[in-house]
Design a protein around this motif. Structure first.
Motif, PDB file in Angstrom:
ATOM      1  N   ALA A  75       0.922  -1.105   0.208  1.00 39.63           N
ATOM      2  CA  ALA A  75      -0.081   0.032  -0.135  1.00 39.63           C
ATOM      3  C   ALA A  75       0.862   1.193   0.010  1.00 39.63           C
ATOM      4  N   GLY A  76       1.274   1.539  -0.983  1.00 35.35           N
ATOM      5  CA  GLY A  76       2.526   2.670  -1.379  1.00 35.35           C
ATOM      6  C   GLY A  76       3.748   2.226  -0.726  1.00 35.35           C
ATOM      7  N   ALA A  77       4.823   2.960  -1.104  1.00 40.15           N
ATOM      8  CA  ALA A  77       6.237   2.848  -0.571  1.00 40.15           C
ATOM      9  C   ALA A  77       6.103   2.953   0.959  1.00 40.15           C
ATOM     10  N   ALA A  78       5.241   3.605   1.454  1.00 39.13           N
ATOM     11  CA  ALA A  78       5.301   4.017   3.020  1.00 39.13           C
ATOM     12  C   ALA A  78       4.902   2.389   3.604  1.00 39.13           C
ATOM     13  N   GLU A  79       4.010   1.792   3.233  1.00 36.97           N
ATOM     14  CA  GLU A  79       3.710   0.223   3.817  1.00 36.97           C
ATOM     15  C   GLU A  79       5.287  -0.308   3.980  1.00 36.97           C
ATOM     16  N   ALA A  80       5.939  -0.275   2.634  1.00 33.16           N
ATOM     17  CA  ALA A  80       7.102  -1.241   2.635  1.00 33.16           C
ATOM     18  C   ALA A  80       8.095  -0.619   3.604  1.00 33.16           C
ATOM     19  N   PHE A  81       8.313   0.572   4.026  1.00 29.98           N
ATOM     20  CA  PHE A  81       9.198   0.886   4.993  1.00 29.98           C
ATOM     21  C   PHE A  81       8.717   0.179   6.418  1.00 29.98           C
ATOM     22  N   THR A  82       7.398   0.327   6.641  1.00 36.03           N
ATOM     23  CA  THR A  82       6.929  -0.080   7.939  1.00 36.03           C
ATOM     24  C   THR A  82       7.253  -1.644   8.013  1.00 36.03           C
ATOM     25  N   GLN A  99      16.868  12.914   3.265  1.00 36.54           N
ATOM     26  CA  GLN A  99      16.268  12.112   2.467  1.00 36.54           C
ATOM     27  C   GLN A  99      14.659  12.142   3.123  1.00 36.54           C
ATOM     28  N   PHE A 100      13.915  11.448   2.713  1.00 41.19           N
ATOM     29  CA  PHE A 100      12.425  11.173   2.970  1.00 41.19           C
ATOM     30  C   PHE A 100      12.711  10.512   4.591  1.00 41.19           C
ATOM     31  N   THR A 101      11.965  11.181   5.394  1.00 43.65           N
ATOM     32  CA  THR A 101      12.116  10.817   6.835  1.00 43.65           C
ATOM     33  C   THR A 101      11.553   9.497   7.338  1.00 43.65           C
ATOM     34  N   THR A 144      16.981  11.170  -4.749  1.00 43.24           N
ATOM     35  CA  THR A 144      16.683  11.592  -3.134  1.00 43.24           C
ATOM     36  C   THR A 144      15.811  12.736  -3.230  1.00 43.24           C
ATOM     37  N   ASN A 145      14.630  12.551  -2.379  1.00 49.47           N
ATOM     38  CA  ASN A 145      13.742  13.470  -1.994  1.00 49.47           C
ATOM     39  C   ASN A 145      14.688  14.131  -0.619  1.00 49.47           C
ATOM     40  N   PRO A 146      14.778  15.192  -0.306  1.00 47.29           N
ATOM     41  CA  PRO A 146      14.434  16.399  -1.090  1.00 47.29           C
ATOM     42  C   PRO A 146      15.264  17.057  -1.765  1.00 47.29           C
ATOM     43  N   VAL A 168      17.062   0.814  -1.015  1.00 46.82           N
ATOM     44  CA  VAL A 168      17.167   2.065  -1.903  1.00 46.82           C
ATOM     45  C   VAL A 168      15.755   2.241  -2.044  1.00 46.82           C
ATOM     46  N   ASP A 169      15.317   3.533  -1.837  1.00 46.40           N
ATOM     47  CA  ASP A 169      13.898   4.119  -2.013  1.00 46.40           C
ATOM     48  C   ASP A 169      14.020   4.616  -3.533  1.00 46.40           C
ATOM     49  N   GLU A 170      13.327   4.127  -4.303  1.00 52.09           N
ATOM     50  CA  GLU A 170      13.246   4.451  -5.859  1.00 52.09           C
ATOM     51  C   GLU A 170      11.892   5.180  -6.187  1.00 52.09           C
ATOM     52  N   ALA A 171      11.340   5.788  -5.102  1.00 47.67           N
ATOM     53  CA  ALA A 171      10.023   6.326  -5.244  1.00 47.67           C
ATOM     54  C   ALA A 171       9.947   7.048  -6.471  1.00 47.67           C
ATOM     55  N   PHE A 172      11.009   7.738  -6.864  1.00 44.30           N
ATOM     56  CA  PHE A 172      11.052   8.733  -7.826  1.00 44.30           C
ATOM     57  C   PHE A 172      11.968   8.504  -8.856  1.00 44.30           C
ATOM     58  N   ALA A 173      12.320   7.366  -8.954  1.00 48.90           N
ATOM     59  CA  ALA A 173      13.094   6.693 -10.275  1.00 48.90           C
ATOM     60  C   ALA A 173      12.332   7.124 -11.440  1.00 48.90           C
ATOM     61  N   ARG A 196       9.737   0.752  -4.474  1.00 41.97           N
ATOM     62  CA  ARG A 196       9.179   1.618  -5.738  1.00 41.97           C
ATOM     63  C   ARG A 196       7.767   2.118  -5.221  1.00 41.97           C
ATOM     64  N   SER A 197       7.572   3.145  -5.946  1.00 39.37           N
ATOM     65  CA  SER A 197       5.995   3.779  -5.456  1.00 39.37           C
ATOM     66  C   SER A 197       5.546   4.191  -6.804  1.00 39.37           C
ATOM     67  N   LEU A 198       4.111   4.159  -7.325  1.00 39.33           N
ATOM     68  CA  LEU A 198       3.446   4.362  -8.497  1.00 39.33           C
ATOM     69  C   LEU A 198       2.700   5.613  -7.935  1.00 39.33           C
ATOM     70  N   THR A 199       2.662   6.219  -6.894  1.00 42.98           N
ATOM     71  CA  THR A 199       1.775   7.222  -6.630  1.00 42.98           C
ATOM     72  C   THR A 199       2.203   8.592  -7.168  1.00 42.98           C
ATOM     73  N   LYS A 200       3.459   8.931  -7.290  1.00 44.26           N
ATOM     74  CA  LYS A 200       4.060  10.024  -7.824  1.00 44.26           C
ATOM     75  C   LYS A 200       3.688  10.489  -9.164  1.00 44.26           C
ATOM     76  N   THR A 201       4.285   9.634 -10.212  1.00 40.90           N
ATOM     77  CA  THR A 201       4.152   9.880 -11.633  1.00 40.90           C
ATOM     78  C   THR A 201       2.651   9.792 -12.156  1.00 40.90           C
ATOM     79  N   LEU A 207      -4.551   6.206  -3.826  1.00 40.71           N
ATOM     80  CA  LEU A 207      -5.128   4.922  -4.206  1.00 40.71           C
ATOM     81  C   LEU A 207      -3.950   3.858  -3.338  1.00 40.71           C
ATOM     82  N   ARG A 208      -2.760   4.354  -2.859  1.00 45.25           N
ATOM     83  CA  ARG A 208      -1.762   3.641  -2.142  1.00 45.25           C
ATOM     84  C   ARG A 208      -1.194   2.522  -2.779  1.00 45.25           C
ATOM     85  N   ILE A 209      -0.383   2.685  -3.716  1.00 44.43           N
ATOM     86  CA  ILE A 209       0.241   1.506  -4.365  1.00 44.43           C
ATOM     87  C   ILE A 209       1.722   1.713  -4.661  1.00 44.43           C
ATOM     88  N   GLY A 210       2.550   0.846  -4.311  1.00 47.24           N
ATOM     89  CA  GLY A 210       3.949   0.703  -4.452  1.00 47.24           C
ATOM     90  C   GLY A 210       4.477  -0.731  -4.444  1.00 47.24           C
TER      91      GLY A 210
HETATM   92  C1  LIG Z   1      11.080   9.473  -1.236  1.00 48.91           C
HETATM   93  C2  LIG Z   1       9.700   9.058  -1.055  1.00 48.91           C
HETATM   94  N1  LIG Z   1       9.627   7.650  -0.800  1.00 48.91           N
HETATM   95  C3  LIG Z   1       8.383   7.265  -0.639  1.00 48.91           C
HETATM   96  C4  LIG Z   1       7.277   7.907  -0.526  1.00 48.91           C
HETATM   97  C5  LIG Z   1       6.116   7.371  -0.120  1.00 48.91           C
HETATM   98  O1  LIG Z   1       5.572   7.282  -1.285  1.00 48.91           O
HETATM   99  P1  LIG Z   1       3.984   6.309  -1.404  1.00 48.91           P
HETATM  100  O2  LIG Z   1       2.861   7.268  -1.531  1.00 48.91           O
HETATM  101  O3  LIG Z   1       4.263   5.346  -2.187  1.00 48.91           O
HETATM  102  O4  LIG Z   1       3.680   5.597   0.139  1.00 48.91           O
HETATM  103  C6  LIG Z   1       7.470   9.318  -0.491  1.00 48.91           C
HETATM  104  C7  LIG Z   1       6.223  10.210  -0.409  1.00 48.91           C
HETATM  105  O5  LIG Z   1       6.310  11.387  -0.515  1.00 48.91           O
HETATM  106  C8  LIG Z   1       8.814   9.982  -0.738  1.00 48.91           C
HETATM  107  O6  LIG Z   1       8.800  11.289  -1.038  1.00 48.91           O
END
Ligand SMILES: Cc1ncc(COP(=O)(O)O)c(C=O)c1O
Length: 346
Positions: A75-82, A99-101, A144-146, A168-173, A196-201, A207-210
């Motif tokens: 459910a998004g990259a966020a779930e993966a980190f948890t 980086q993303f905290t 890297t975000n930000p 490696v957080d490739e949410a923005f790859a 990876r995340s599909l929520t950005k592009t 929807l929450r998907i990664g």
């Molecule tokens: C670098 C980075 N990784 C992961 C995420 C989380 O993405 P997701 O919406 O897929 O949970 C974010 C969201 O801002 C992000 O900036």
């Protein structure tokens, strides 16, 4: 007592409010292509059945040249980190900042101690030598975000070693045309976990998907830590659609036009006195340094623009701001306002 880690839970969506131009959240605005909208709409007729991740898993695996057992939909990259924080048992976890905290917050919430490696302004380049050799868990974002910095694939790959998990957080790859630095296909690197995340592009934050790409044994462990049916049928349908050749080609076209919009913004920003653009930026946002940026952000907010504060990122501070790249006329309007804030004589 002040919780020095509380700010790691702050995210750009808190900056946004009705009536403000959203330059704080790095989710692309724009219409949804038919190849995504149509299957998504059709999936609403299937909601009486429990979700089946199989087809999406196979499609994502094929897109990255991996085995389906090496893919976990989340459910998004966020779930993966948890999940990673709950399953892994690091003795020495290191997060490369700024980086993303959320990865650090998830690790701390799961009870792990975390040390930080800080990359230096203004290029925020990765020196693999900064990471202690004994670190058995290393987390970094690419791009890297930000900072919007893209580390070369070889530099990131050098961090992988036996006895270490490298996340490696490739949410923005997918915001970089051709994904030159992605390690998503590197099933050969020891301990590598790509998120990876599909929520950005694709504008699917709601929807929450990664997904996670990792060795099959770790993927199986992460899956065991998930609740039942964690990813909804519409989200799985989106993952499958976004893994198609058509989607990958569309992603590339978006990345090319994003690069032009970003170059336009950067050129305009660099004409403003006292302002430094970090990087070079390679993703869908730009990080800038400006003395008193926090006050500037508040004034821009008063004038209708929401920008992302920089002070909640370890290694940055109140003199930093992050700006999401939008179309060129929105960027021109922002820069005109910014010039007005910095000095009426500009
Ligand atoms: C670098 C980075 N990784 C992961 C995420 C989380 O993405 P997701 O919406 O897929 O949970 C974010 C969201 O801002 C992000 O900036």
């Amino acid at each position: 007592m002040r919780d020095e880690y509380a700010l790691t839970r702050f995210h750009g969506d808190s900056e946004v409010a009705p009536g403000l131009v959203d330059l704080a959240v790095n989710v692309r605005h724009g219409s949804m292509p038919g190849w995504l909208a149509e299957p998504l709409a059709a999936s609403l007729t299937e909601l009486a059945s429990y979700p089946d991740p199989g087809p999406a898993r196979a499609a994502v695996a094929a897109r990255h040249g991996r085995h389906p057992d090496e893919v976990l939909l989340t459910a998004g990259a966020a779930e993966a980190f948890t999940l990673l924080a709950r399953v892994l048992r690091p003795r020495r976890a290191v997060v490369v900042h700024p980086q993303f905290t959320e990865p650090e917050a998830a690790l701390r919430t799961a009870g792990h101690e975390v040390s930080r490696v800080l990359l230096a302004p203004y290029d925020f380049g990765l020196d693999p030598g900064l990471v202690p050799p004994e670190a058995d868990l290393v987390v970094l974002g690419n791009p890297t975000n930000p900072t919007s910095v893209l580390h070369p694939a070889e530099a990131v790959a050098r961090l992988a070693q036996a006895g270490r998990v490298l996340i490696v957080d490739e949410a923005f790859a997918d915001t970089v045309a051709g994904e030159p630095a992605s390690l998503s296909r590197r099933g050969d690197l020891p301990g590598l976990v790509v998120v990876r995340s599909l929520t950005k592009t694709w504008g699917l934050a709601g929807l929450r998907i990664g997904y996670v790409l990792a060795g099959a044994p770790l993927v199986a462990e992460l899956a065991r830590a998930q609740p039942l049916w964690p990813v909804s049928t519409p989200a799985l349908v989106a993952a499958r659609a976004c893994a198609s050749a058509e989607a990958v080609a569309a992603e590339e076209a978006i990345a090319v036009s994003l690069a032009a919009d970003r170059a336009h913004l950067v050129a305009a920003l660099e004409r403003l006195p006292g302002l430094t653009v970090a990087g070079p930026p390679r993703s869908s946002f730009v990080l800038v340094h400006l003395a008193g940026a926090d006050a500037v952000r508040l004034e821009l907010r008063r004038r209708g623009y929401a920008l992302r504060r920089g002070d909640t990122f370890p290694g940055l501070g109140p003199d930093w701001l992050r700006i999401a790249v939008r179309d060129q006329s929105t960027m021109d309007n922002l820069v005109a306002e910014l010039a007005g804030v910095l000095g009426p004589s500009l």
